[in-house]
Design a protein around this motif. Structure first.
Motif, PDB file in Angstrom:
ATOM      1  N   GLU A   1      -4.224 -51.517   2.396  1.00  0.00           N
ATOM      2  CA  GLU A   1      -4.894 -50.399   2.968  1.00  0.00           C
ATOM      3  C   GLU A   1      -4.079 -49.284   4.030  1.00  0.00           C
ATOM      4  OE1 GLU A   1      -8.380 -48.379   2.362  1.00  0.00           O
ATOM      5  OE2 GLU A   1      -8.036 -50.322   1.431  1.00  0.00           O
ATOM      6  N   GLN A   2      -3.460 -49.974   4.828  1.00  0.00           N
ATOM      7  CA  GLN A   2      -2.777 -49.233   5.572  1.00  0.00           C
ATOM      8  C   GLN A   2      -1.455 -48.395   4.875  1.00  0.00           C
ATOM      9  OE1 GLN A   2      -1.709 -51.292   9.032  1.00  0.00           O
ATOM     10  NE2 GLN A   2      -1.071 -49.373  10.344  1.00  0.00           N
ATOM     11  N   ARG A   3      -1.220 -49.087   3.871  1.00  0.00           N
ATOM     12  CA  ARG A   3       0.173 -48.536   3.058  1.00  0.00           C
ATOM     13  C   ARG A   3      -0.377 -47.242   2.348  1.00  0.00           C
ATOM     14  NH1 ARG A   3       5.150 -50.308   1.298  1.00  0.00           N
ATOM     15  NH2 ARG A   3       4.402 -52.615   2.420  1.00  0.00           N
ATOM     16  N   ARG A   4      -1.746 -47.413   1.848  1.00  0.00           N
ATOM     17  CA  ARG A   4      -2.313 -46.173   1.059  1.00  0.00           C
ATOM     18  C   ARG A   4      -2.524 -44.909   2.248  1.00  0.00           C
ATOM     19  NH1 ARG A   4      -4.708 -50.501  -2.034  1.00  0.00           N
ATOM     20  NH2 ARG A   4      -6.366 -50.329  -0.581  1.00  0.00           N
ATOM     21  N   ARG A   5      -2.988 -45.306   3.209  1.00  0.00           N
ATOM     22  CA  ARG A   5      -3.325 -44.434   4.417  1.00  0.00           C
ATOM     23  C   ARG A   5      -1.771 -43.608   4.794  1.00  0.00           C
ATOM     24  NH1 ARG A   5      -3.895 -43.978  10.039  1.00  0.00           N
ATOM     25  NH2 ARG A   5      -3.282 -45.902  10.312  1.00  0.00           N
ATOM     26  N   TYR A   6      -0.920 -44.430   4.886  1.00  0.00           N
ATOM     27  CA  TYR A   6       0.365 -43.743   5.272  1.00  0.00           C
ATOM     28  C   TYR A   6       0.977 -42.880   4.106  1.00  0.00           C
ATOM     29  CZ  TYR A   6       0.841 -47.024   9.289  1.00  0.00           C
ATOM     30  OH  TYR A   6       0.581 -47.532  10.474  1.00  0.00           O
ATOM     31  N   LEU A   7       0.795 -43.284   2.840  1.00  0.00           N
ATOM     32  CA  LEU A   7       0.992 -42.518   1.848  1.00  0.00           C
ATOM     33  C   LEU A   7       0.285 -41.265   1.642  1.00  0.00           C
ATOM     34  CD1 LEU A   7       1.760 -45.174  -0.904  1.00  0.00           C
ATOM     35  CD2 LEU A   7       3.596 -43.656   0.240  1.00  0.00           C
ATOM     36  N   ALA A   8      -0.989 -41.271   2.064  1.00  0.00           N
ATOM     37  CA  ALA A   8      -1.849 -40.104   1.792  1.00  0.00           C
ATOM     38  C   ALA A   8      -1.499 -39.130   3.001  1.00  0.00           C
ATOM     39  CB  ALA A   8      -3.185 -40.573   2.092  1.00  0.00           C
ATOM     40  N   ILE A   9      -1.113 -39.600   4.143  1.00  0.00           N
ATOM     41  CA  ILE A   9      -0.776 -38.672   5.151  1.00  0.00           C
ATOM     42  C   ILE A   9       0.761 -37.917   4.751  1.00  0.00           C
ATOM     43  CG2 ILE A   9       0.170 -38.600   7.627  1.00  0.00           C
ATOM     44  CD1 ILE A   9      -1.581 -40.756   8.309  1.00  0.00           C
ATOM     45  N   ILE A  10       1.603 -38.935   4.268  1.00  0.00           N
ATOM     46  CA  ILE A  10       3.041 -38.108   3.754  1.00  0.00           C
ATOM     47  C   ILE A  10       2.485 -37.147   2.815  1.00  0.00           C
ATOM     48  CG2 ILE A  10       4.931 -38.827   2.583  1.00  0.00           C
ATOM     49  CD1 ILE A  10       5.159 -41.316   3.960  1.00  0.00           C
ATOM     50  N   GLU A  11       1.748 -37.218   1.725  1.00  0.00           N
ATOM     51  CA  GLU A  11       1.262 -36.466   0.665  1.00  0.00           C
ATOM     52  C   GLU A  11       0.797 -35.294   1.468  1.00  0.00           C
ATOM     53  OE1 GLU A  11      -1.094 -36.053  -3.417  1.00  0.00           O
ATOM     54  OE2 GLU A  11      -1.495 -37.807  -2.065  1.00  0.00           O
ATOM     55  N   GLU A  12      -0.014 -35.469   2.444  1.00  0.00           N
ATOM     56  CA  GLU A  12      -0.770 -34.177   2.949  1.00  0.00           C
ATOM     57  C   GLU A  12       0.330 -33.326   3.750  1.00  0.00           C
ATOM     58  OE1 GLU A  12      -3.913 -33.457   6.785  1.00  0.00           O
ATOM     59  OE2 GLU A  12      -3.741 -35.531   5.743  1.00  0.00           O
ATOM     60  N   GLU A  13       1.259 -34.125   4.677  1.00  0.00           N
ATOM     61  CA  GLU A  13       2.169 -33.373   5.185  1.00  0.00           C
ATOM     62  C   GLU A  13       3.182 -32.475   4.417  1.00  0.00           C
ATOM     63  OE1 GLU A  13       2.615 -33.375   9.322  1.00  0.00           O
ATOM     64  OE2 GLU A  13       0.338 -33.480   7.875  1.00  0.00           O
ATOM     65  N   SER A  14       3.392 -33.110   3.244  1.00  0.00           N
ATOM     66  CA  SER A  14       4.171 -32.618   2.123  1.00  0.00           C
ATOM     67  C   SER A  14       3.644 -31.211   1.514  1.00  0.00           C
ATOM     68  CB  SER A  14       4.685 -33.580   0.928  1.00  0.00           C
ATOM     69  OG  SER A  14       5.046 -34.564   1.455  1.00  0.00           O
ATOM     70  N   GLU A  15       2.186 -31.214   1.292  1.00  0.00           N
ATOM     71  CA  GLU A  15       1.582 -30.053   0.975  1.00  0.00           C
ATOM     72  C   GLU A  15       1.251 -28.954   2.137  1.00  0.00           C
ATOM     73  OE1 GLU A  15      -2.376 -31.740  -0.063  1.00  0.00           O
ATOM     74  OE2 GLU A  15      -1.692 -32.489  -2.150  1.00  0.00           O
ATOM     75  N   ARG A  16       1.306 -29.401   3.242  1.00  0.00           N
ATOM     76  CA  ARG A  16       1.603 -28.656   4.442  1.00  0.00           C
ATOM     77  C   ARG A  16       2.676 -27.837   4.567  1.00  0.00           C
ATOM     78  NH1 ARG A  16       1.211 -30.240  10.722  1.00  0.00           N
ATOM     79  NH2 ARG A  16       1.627 -28.472  11.575  1.00  0.00           N
TER      80      ARG A  16
END
Length: 388
Positions: free
Chosen positions: A185-200
């Motif tokens: 669950e935490q791994r998926r949350r970290y991956l989502a943040i990385i994806e969000e920052e990449s989009e930023r």
């Protein structure tokens, strides 16, 4: 005598050129009067030299023949006039050499990146004097280059800051993902943040490229007849997932209005303004969009009832990378470029954009656009280029 420093805030050539034919005729008369006065002074001094020479020959006790005495007095007058002019010319030459040395020194410092140059004028500023205009032009150039250098440094600093923030997040969460014991669950949350920052980062890059293209005078500008009210409604519907998620009420009151504009560029303006209104309005608040005709202009307004913008921030709202809330981080999602892009696009259309904000009425962004663009041939702008 103390030299007069050229005033940094003195109007430039463009401002002086707007004074009209009357000012130019007045300037021409001043130049003619100065030249006439100079010639009259030279003739008067020549007469004084000859008079003095004739007087000296007459009272010298020398009694030559009349023709010889006349020639001697005339030669003496020419000699006295020539010597006096040589002395004055020597003084003026030395004075001009000092001024040219100061100018060359100033240009040398400017070429090395020192834009704090201010060349002092040896006499009060006169816009019809060549030396005054030369010195003032150098001072204005140095001041403009200094402002551009400050803007460049601020731009680099802001870009570095905006890029460093998501890169730090990506690096930190990427390191955390190397922990094999990390819960799924935490791994998926970290991956989502990385994806969000990449989009930023991708949005920031896209905005910077768009601004650079708009600044270059080569960005495609293709005005055509279009329904502005329809475009505003379409922009509001495109962002419906955002304002519906916050249970906000969006009201559009747009009079049927047709204008000449670049449809693709204007769509970016409405998207930016409505997105900002949704983002900075609390949940279940109302956002209003209006469009009316005012003479030869279309007036569009996007208003929201969120927290008001401080009065001291309003003049800077459309500056690049400016953020009202300096503490905004990833959750805010903004780079401070959206409103700067909007202003640039509106100005390309010959319009204006302004902001107002107070506790009772909330915040409103008002865009004024001309209904028609000037003919391409009349403005001298080729097709596919923005008007000057």
């Amino acid at each position: 005598m103390r030299p007069y420093a050229a005033e940094p805030g003195r109007e430039g050539a463009a401002e002086r050129s707007r004074r009209g034919p009357r000012a130019r005729r007045s300037g021409g008369r001043r130049i003619i009067n100065k030249r006439t006065s100079f010639m009259a002074t030279v003739v008067l001094w020549m007469a004084v030299c000859w008079t003095g020479s004739f007087y000296a020959v007459e009272h010298s006790g020398w009694t030559p023949a009349p023709l010889v005495g006349y020639l001697a007095a005339t030669s003496g007058g020419f000699l006295l006039f020539g010597l006096s002019m040589a002395i004055v010319g020597r003084f003026i030459q030395r004075h001009n050499i000092e001024l040219f040395k100061a100018i060359f020194d100033a240009l040398s410092r400017i070429s090395r990146g020192d834009f704090s140059v201010q060349v002092a004028l040896p006499r009060p500023y006169d816009e019809y004097d060549e030396f005054s205009r030369l010195v003032q032009g150098i001072n204005d150039m140095a001041a403009d280059l200094g402002r551009m250098e400050t803007m460049r440094q601020d731009f680099i600093s802001n870009v570095s800051h905006e890029i460093q923030s998501p890169l730090t997040s990506i690096r930190g969460f990427a390191r955390a993902l190397q922990d094999e014991q990390l819960p799924p669950e935490q791994r998926r949350r970290y991956l989502a943040i990385i994806e969000e920052e990449s989009e930023r980062l991708s949005r920031l890059s896209d905005h910077m490229l768009r601004l650079a293209s708009l600044d270059s005078e080569h960005h495609p500008f293709r005005p055509a007849r279009m329904r502005l009210d329809g475009q505003l409604r379409a922009a509001a519907l495109t962002l419906e997932p955002l304002w519906s998620a916050k249970e906000q009420e969006l009201e559009v009151q747009a009079d049927p209005l047709e204008i000449e504009a670049d449809e693709d560029l204007l769509r970016q303006v409405w998207t930016n303004l409505i997105h900002n209104a949704v983002k900075f309005s609390p949940e279940r608040e109302r956002i209003s969009i209006s469009l009316v005709r005012d003479g030869d202009e279309a007036v569009a307004e996007v208003a929201n009832t969120g927290a008001p913008i401080p009065r001291e921030s309003l003049p800077h709202l459309f500056e690049r990378f400016y953020k009202v809330d300096k503490s905004r981080t990833r959750e805010g999602g903004g780079s401070g470029l959206g409103l700067a892009i909007s202003r640039k696009i509106v100005e390309l259309h010959g319009g204006s954009i302004a902001a107002s904000s107070d506790e009772e009425a909330g915040t409103a962004l008002t865009v004024r656009l001309p209904l028609r663009q000037p003919p391409q041939g009349a403005s001298g702008v080729p097709d596919g280029h923005p008007p000057a």
